[in-house]
Enzyme design. Sequence first.
Site, PDB file in Angstrom:
ATOM      1  N   GLY A   1     -11.615  -2.846   0.984  1.00 50.42           N
ATOM      2  CA  GLY A   1     -11.126  -2.875  -0.521  1.00 50.42           C
ATOM      3  C   GLY A   1      -9.367  -3.203  -0.246  1.00 50.42           C
ATOM      4  O   GLY A   1      -8.900  -3.161   0.686  1.00 50.42           O
ATOM      5  N   HIS A   2      -8.897  -3.511  -1.453  1.00 50.77           N
ATOM      6  CA  HIS A   2      -7.618  -4.187  -1.726  1.00 50.77           C
ATOM      7  C   HIS A   2      -6.762  -3.019  -1.209  1.00 50.77           C
ATOM      8  O   HIS A   2      -6.839  -1.635  -1.593  1.00 50.77           O
ATOM      9  CB  HIS A   2      -7.123  -4.825  -3.013  1.00 50.77           C
ATOM     10  CG  HIS A   2      -7.370  -3.862  -4.041  1.00 50.77           C
ATOM     11  ND1 HIS A   2      -7.189  -4.454  -5.190  1.00 50.77           N
ATOM     12  CD2 HIS A   2      -7.743  -2.792  -4.335  1.00 50.77           C
ATOM     13  CE1 HIS A   2      -7.396  -3.406  -6.073  1.00 50.77           C
ATOM     14  NE2 HIS A   2      -7.767  -2.361  -5.315  1.00 50.77           N
ATOM     15  N   ASN A   3      -5.526  -3.270  -0.551  1.00 51.53           N
ATOM     16  CA  ASN A   3      -4.345  -2.342  -0.229  1.00 51.53           C
ATOM     17  C   ASN A   3      -4.691  -1.330   0.734  1.00 51.53           C
ATOM     18  O   ASN A   3      -3.973  -0.540   1.049  1.00 51.53           O
ATOM     19  CB  ASN A   3      -4.064  -1.452  -1.491  1.00 51.53           C
ATOM     20  CG  ASN A   3      -3.843  -2.377  -2.929  1.00 51.53           C
ATOM     21  OD1 ASN A   3      -3.338  -3.663  -2.674  1.00 51.53           O
ATOM     22  ND2 ASN A   3      -4.310  -2.039  -3.936  1.00 51.53           N
TER      23      ASN A   3
ATOM     24  N   SER B   1      -7.115   1.129  -1.419  1.00 50.36           N
ATOM     25  CA  SER B   1      -5.976   1.737  -1.165  1.00 50.36           C
ATOM     26  C   SER B   1      -6.142   3.158  -0.335  1.00 50.36           C
ATOM     27  O   SER B   1      -5.376   4.195  -0.313  1.00 50.36           O
ATOM     28  CB  SER B   1      -5.325   2.236  -2.411  1.00 50.36           C
ATOM     29  OG  SER B   1      -4.811   1.377  -3.391  1.00 50.36           O
TER      30      SER B   1
ATOM     31  N   GLN C   1      -4.133 -10.551  -7.850  1.00 47.88           N
ATOM     32  CA  GLN C   1      -4.044  -9.853  -6.803  1.00 47.88           C
ATOM     33  C   GLN C   1      -2.969 -10.847  -6.006  1.00 47.88           C
ATOM     34  O   GLN C   1      -3.232 -11.993  -5.176  1.00 47.88           O
ATOM     35  CB  GLN C   1      -5.531  -9.850  -5.933  1.00 47.88           C
ATOM     36  CG  GLN C   1      -6.566  -9.116  -6.717  1.00 47.88           C
ATOM     37  CD  GLN C   1      -6.241  -7.544  -6.743  1.00 47.88           C
ATOM     38  OE1 GLN C   1      -6.035  -6.916  -6.082  1.00 47.88           O
ATOM     39  NE2 GLN C   1      -5.767  -7.202  -8.113  1.00 47.88           N
TER      40      GLN C   1
END
Length: 348
Positions: free
Chosen positions: A240-242, A260, A199
Amino acid sequence: MIPATYTLSQITAQLGGEWRGEDISVTAVRPLADAQAEHISFLANPKYKAEVHDSSAGAVIVSAKAADGFEGRNLIVADDPYLYFAKVARLFSPVVKARGGIHPTAVVEPSATVPASCEIGANAYIGANTVLGEGCRILANAVVQHDCKLGDEVVLHPNAVVYYGCTLGRRVEIHSGAVIGADGFGLAFAGDSWFKIPQTGAVTLGDDVEIGSNTNIDRGAMSDTTVGNGTKIDNQVQIGHNCKIGSHTVIAAKTGISGSVTIGSYCIIGGGVGTVGHIEIADKTTIGGGTSVTHSITESGKHLAGIFPMSTHKEWARNAVYIHRLSEMNKRLKTLEQQLSDAGQDSK
């Protein structure tokens, strides 16, 4: 600590509004039911006017529409009593400013930039090449890893953690136990095991963002996870990521935003909401608590709710009344089916 005291005229001089009655002094904000003569309270909803008559509050904040009928009471008349109450409460509870200095037990790496106006608490850690703005408060046991950039007057409460490479805007406040910039949940299946995807992004928080206790905002897989100016996120929320979250959005506790997801500005997301990943939520969307968001919301201003797959609030409210009658309705349906079947047999 000696409590602050303000007269009604001093309050209106700072915040606007119109005071009526005696120019009394007040020392704190209290609910109508608990307030005494030295307190100021507020009436946000006119349907509770009877509580004003029963209250011992020295003064009450009301709207112009609700002010009639309170002759003899000390009032402050404001356009939005609830917002005005919040501003009065801030007068009595001002923002704590940093006391410049580094506690002897704190660790500040030599390459870090920490202005003399910053307050670094006991056992706190500031990593290499990290740059703090003026007046930051990094309290006991808080951690800012290497290569971070913090704007002026950022506050990290005890045991908050900011991972490496993250950027926090001015006046950001991170409450205890929150983690900003931990690895996102990115995995690739390798046939018989999972391979972790590095990441390599970070997290960027805009100005005036507030993050609640034990909330996690994961770093992006390749680009940053971002949160816009003025957004407020409650306790125990997972981002969460993004993810890309706009400005002045509020997210209540226990909500999980999958990776995302793009959320617009001025959204209101209730507690316990869950989303699937890779969807978009338009500006000014309101999502009721416990809703499962399974697809994008493309129209701005929608109000959505439902424990079941998401629907408009109007549709959900219309259907919700039948939930507790499903068993009874099922029995009636089976009875009707049997009657129709019997009638069909008799006609042969």
